[in-house]
Motif scaffolding. Structure first.
Motif, PDB file in Angstrom:
ATOM      1  N   VAL A 249       0.836  -1.206   0.000  1.00 60.14           N
ATOM      2  CA  VAL A 249       0.000   0.000   0.000  1.00 60.14           C
ATOM      3  C   VAL A 249       0.868   1.252   0.000  1.00 60.14           C
ATOM      4  O   VAL A 249       0.611   2.209  -0.749  1.00 60.14           O
ATOM      5  CB  VAL A 249      -0.955   0.000   1.206  1.00 60.14           C
ATOM      6  CG1 VAL A 249      -1.676   1.343   1.328  1.00 60.14           C
ATOM      7  CG2 VAL A 249      -1.979  -1.126   1.070  1.00 60.14           C
ATOM      8  N   THR A 250       1.915   1.265   0.819  1.00 66.31           N
ATOM      9  CA  THR A 250       2.748   2.467   0.904  1.00 66.31           C
ATOM     10  C   THR A 250       3.655   2.632  -0.310  1.00 66.31           C
ATOM     11  O   THR A 250       4.235   3.700  -0.502  1.00 66.31           O
ATOM     12  CB  THR A 250       3.617   2.439   2.182  1.00 66.31           C
ATOM     13  OG1 THR A 250       4.356   1.203   2.236  1.00 66.31           O
ATOM     14  CG2 THR A 250       2.746   2.560   3.416  1.00 66.31           C
ATOM     15  N   TYR A 251       3.792   1.588  -1.126  1.00 67.37           N
ATOM     16  CA  TYR A 251       4.508   1.748  -2.386  1.00 67.37           C
ATOM     17  C   TYR A 251       3.673   2.565  -3.370  1.00 67.37           C
ATOM     18  O   TYR A 251       4.199   3.316  -4.191  1.00 67.37           O
ATOM     19  CB  TYR A 251       4.831   0.377  -2.982  1.00 67.37           C
ATOM     20  CG  TYR A 251       5.668   0.452  -4.242  1.00 67.37           C
ATOM     21  CD1 TYR A 251       7.046   0.633  -4.163  1.00 67.37           C
ATOM     22  CD2 TYR A 251       5.085   0.343  -5.495  1.00 67.37           C
ATOM     23  CE1 TYR A 251       7.820   0.694  -5.319  1.00 67.37           C
ATOM     24  CE2 TYR A 251       5.848   0.412  -6.648  1.00 67.37           C
ATOM     25  CZ  TYR A 251       7.218   0.587  -6.560  1.00 67.37           C
ATOM     26  OH  TYR A 251       7.985   0.661  -7.695  1.00 67.37           O
ATOM     27  N   VAL A 252       2.355   2.414  -3.248  1.00 67.52           N
ATOM     28  CA  VAL A 252       1.430   3.128  -4.130  1.00 67.52           C
ATOM     29  C   VAL A 252       1.026   4.472  -3.538  1.00 67.52           C
ATOM     30  O   VAL A 252       0.940   5.487  -4.236  1.00 67.52           O
ATOM     31  CB  VAL A 252       0.184   2.269  -4.412  1.00 67.52           C
ATOM     32  CG1 VAL A 252      -0.800   3.016  -5.321  1.00 67.52           C
ATOM     33  CG2 VAL A 252       0.568   0.936  -5.027  1.00 67.52           C
ATOM     34  N   VAL A 253       0.787   4.480  -2.232  1.00 69.94           N
ATOM     35  CA  VAL A 253       0.338   5.685  -1.538  1.00 69.94           C
ATOM     36  C   VAL A 253       1.470   6.177  -0.640  1.00 69.94           C
ATOM     37  O   VAL A 253       2.062   5.391   0.108  1.00 69.94           O
ATOM     38  CB  VAL A 253      -0.917   5.398  -0.683  1.00 69.94           C
ATOM     39  CG1 VAL A 253      -1.367   6.649   0.052  1.00 69.94           C
ATOM     40  CG2 VAL A 253      -2.032   4.849  -1.557  1.00 69.94           C
ATOM     41  N   SER A 254       1.761   7.443  -0.684  1.00 76.10           N
ATOM     42  CA  SER A 254       2.831   8.007   0.138  1.00 76.10           C
ATOM     43  C   SER A 254       2.402   8.048   1.597  1.00 76.10           C
ATOM     44  O   SER A 254       1.555   8.853   1.987  1.00 76.10           O
ATOM     45  CB  SER A 254       3.179   9.420  -0.348  1.00 76.10           C
ATOM     46  OG  SER A 254       4.205   9.982   0.446  1.00 76.10           O
ATOM     47  N   ALA A 255       2.957   7.145   2.396  1.00 80.32           N
ATOM     48  CA  ALA A 255       2.622   7.071   3.818  1.00 80.32           C
ATOM     49  C   ALA A 255       3.709   6.280   4.526  1.00 80.32           C
ATOM     50  O   ALA A 255       4.519   5.586   3.897  1.00 80.32           O
ATOM     51  CB  ALA A 255       1.262   6.406   4.033  1.00 80.32           C
ATOM     52  N   SER A 256       3.759   6.396   5.841  1.00 76.10           N
ATOM     53  CA  SER A 256       4.724   5.647   6.640  1.00 76.10           C
ATOM     54  C   SER A 256       4.348   4.166   6.637  1.00 76.10           C
ATOM     55  O   SER A 256       3.216   3.815   6.972  1.00 76.10           O
ATOM     56  CB  SER A 256       4.732   6.174   8.077  1.00 76.10           C
ATOM     57  OG  SER A 256       5.413   5.279   8.930  1.00 76.10           O
TER      58      SER A 256
END
Length: 293
Positions: A249-256
């Motif tokens: 998910v964080t590879y697609v969406v910028s998040a920790s």
């Protein structure tokens, strides 16, 4: 979507991160199962905080030895310091001079304060601690991956290989002592393995959130399992699934990544608790109908 997954799987950085995530997801719930059984669910938090002091000590040692990059010794420093802190907690608890929750509180506050002060002395800033606090995919280097493989193998070897004696210890320490188990050594071993797990998980999940990956999968498994062995196996599966899903998910969406993994786990716990409650109510209602008829 297919192109995105292909890019992720062919990226050396993401390959390392996924390897580390799988190993964290496998090893952390194993230790967490014992901690939950012993009523020490917050031990991972205390060790995670003192590991920050170890990270800063690694920075300080690297700066003194002119090592490049400055954080090359951060993970070894975290390992040594967290193991020492975990053993100290167990010694204090065993001797009864300070309650376990007080010892954990001391580690909470002292670990963060020591990390902030030492990172300044090493020429860094509190910003340098951010990736260790919350995890960062970009910081998983090749040496980090090898460290994780070695430590995770050790954690799994101890956690699974000594499952019988450790379960006996965590379930009833007095009984374990009465049958001749070395309870003192086993208590220290559990603390050391918990410290190694924190060190393994720090790069992906972060020191502040690592306890969640140790404890929440176990809590989810306990909602649907009635045995210790099944709880551990389910928790390991949940841990791997949540860590991998969080990274994807964080590879697609910028998040920790650490925060995303924990959000997924908490959401899974809430959903599982709701479903199991509904099922129990339905079963009770059916039984009442059967009794009344």
């Amino acid at each position: 979507m297919t192109d995105t997954l292909y890019d992720m799987l062919t990226s050396p950085l993401m390959q390392r991160a996924l390897i580390v995530a799988v190993l964290v997801g496998l090893s952390a719930p194993v230790v967490g199962t014992y901690l939950v059984q012993r009523g020490l669910a917050l031990l991972g938090d205390g060790i995670g905080h003192i590991a920050l002091t170890g990270v800063a000590l690694g920075w300080l040692a690297g700066a003194g030895a002119n090592v490049t990059p400055n954080d090359a010794w951060a993970v070894p420093g975290a390992i040594l310091t967290s193991v020492a802190g975990a053993v100290l907690i167990e010694v204090i608890r065993a001797r009864g001079r300070t309650r376990g929750d007080v010892a954990l509180a001391i580690l909470f506050y002292g670990g963060i304060a020591g990390g902030v002060i030492l990172i300044k002395l090493a020429g860094g800033t509190t910003t340098n601690l951010t990736s260790y606090l919350f995890g960062s995919i970009a910081t998983v280097s090749v040496p980090d991956a090898w460290f994780t493989i070695a430590l995770a193998a050790l954690v799994l070897l101890v956690g699974l290989g000594l499952r019988g004696p450790l379960f006996c210890l965590c379930h009833d320490e007095e009984f374990a002592r009465s049958i001749g188990l070395p309870t003192g050594a086993l208590n220290v071993l559990v603390a050391v393995v918990a410290a190694l797990t924190v060190s393994v998980s720090m790069r992906v999940v972060g020191a502040l959130l690592v306890s969640a990956v140790m404890i929440v999968p176990v809590a989810i498994a306990q909602l649907v399992s009635g045995s210790f062995a099944l709880t551990m196996r389910l928790a390991m599966g949940i841990g791997v699934a949540s860590c991998v899903l969080g990274l994807v998910v964080t590879y697609v969406v910028s998040a920790s990544p650490g925060a995303m993994i924990v959000v997924i786990l908490v959401g899974a716990y809430a959903l599982t608790a709701m479903v199991t409650s509904i099922v129990r109510l339905a079963v009770r209602g059916r039984r009442r109908e059967e009794v009344s008829t």
